[in-house]
Enzyme design. Sequence first.
Site, short mmCIF file in Angstrom:
data_model
loop_
_atom_site.label_atom_id
_atom_site.label_comp_id
_atom_site.label_asym_id
_atom_site.label_seq_id
_atom_site.Cartn_x
_atom_site.Cartn_y
_atom_site.Cartn_z
CG ASP A 251 -16.51 20.40 -48.28
OD1 ASP A 251 -16.78 20.25 -49.33
OD2 ASP A 251 -17.26 20.25 -47.22
CB SER A 252 -13.91 19.05 -53.28
OG SER A 252 -14.09 20.29 -53.90
CG ASP B 150 -18.37 23.96 -49.92
OD1 ASP B 150 -19.79 23.97 -49.36
OD2 ASP B 150 -17.88 22.78 -50.13
CE LYS C 261 -21.45 23.51 -52.09
NZ LYS C 261 -21.39 22.47 -50.97
CD GLU D 267 -21.86 18.93 -48.11
OE1 GLU D 267 -22.13 17.80 -47.51
OE2 GLU D 267 -21.10 18.84 -48.83
CD GLU E 109 -21.61 15.80 -54.84
OE1 GLU E 109 -21.68 16.92 -54.01
OE2 GLU E 109 -20.69 15.35 -55.04
O1 KIV Z 1 -16.88 20.70 -52.48
C1 KIV Z 1 -17.34 20.94 -53.61
O2 KIV Z 1 -16.59 20.81 -54.58
C2 KIV Z 1 -18.66 20.88 -53.86
C3 KIV Z 1 -18.92 20.48 -55.20
C4 KIV Z 1 -19.41 19.11 -55.29
C5 KIV Z 1 -20.16 21.51 -55.65
O3 KIV Z 1 -19.51 21.15 -52.83
#
Ligand code: KIV
Length: 282
Positions: free
Chosen positions: A45-46, A84, A114, A116, A183
């Site tokens: 999600d970056s 993500d 993934k 968080e 992280e």
């Molecule tokens: O969204 C992302 O790029 C991430 C990385 C920091 C692993 O979650």
Amino acid sequence: MNMIMPDVIKQMKARSEPITLLTAYGYPMARIFDDVGIDIILVGDSVANTELGLESTKYMTMDEMIHHAKAVSRAVRKSLLVGDMPFESYQKDISKAAANAKRFINEAGCGAVKVEWFKYCPEVVRDILDSGIAVMGHIGLTPQTADELGGLKVQGKDVDAANKIIEQAVVLSGLGVFSLVLECVPDVLAKIITETVDIPTIGIGAGPYCDGQALVSYDMLGITRPRKPKFVKQYADIYSQIENAARNYKDEVKRRVFPDREHMYTMNPEEALKLRQSKSKG
Ligand code: KIV
């Protein structure tokens, strides 16, 4: 060649084989990462920051993530593709988590998702795992809830804070996640977590003792030019290359140097003459 399965990533820890993870948001880069054998490609999600110019990953929607995941998926043949989960897909309403995780698998061909850490992370992880989907956990600095952590800062710097993160790692590994992203935590904390859990830890700003390493592709390629975190090693300077190319293109168009004969189409001279004559008659 088939996509690497989450269990294979787990086995890599047992074999002490370092795991590589890079983020990708579209087809061309994913194709390259898959070809060179990056173990895990994360549709992170970056993308909010790197591609979409948003201030926070928190603003990503599920539909936007699926759009990017589908593009990446078209390129991936071997790497494990991880979707993500954006904030709205599980933290806003935890009852929607499993259904949204399923979208990453069914619509975008991901092999895992993934999530968080947040207050109800264990409940969410349990629901997704119960629906038969492999989960990667993410602890330490969790950007979706960075406001509650004092911003985008190193986490677990004192004993109490470090113990909380160790606890989260133990809870998530006990629930059955196949790996953990750590992280922005001190190396000693990452080492303890890596030695405590039997699933792979994948560090990003977590030092050398993790079972694998992750980087945001745009950071490591030097595509964007904001201040980069200390842990980012830049392996290329794509920003300068694009800047130079754009400058040269502008300069050549302004000076009427481009396009030259090598980059244009011509007509048979007889046909060209006939065309001109037909136009001048009219
Ligand atoms: O969204 C992302 O790029 C991430 C990385 C920091 C692993 O979650």
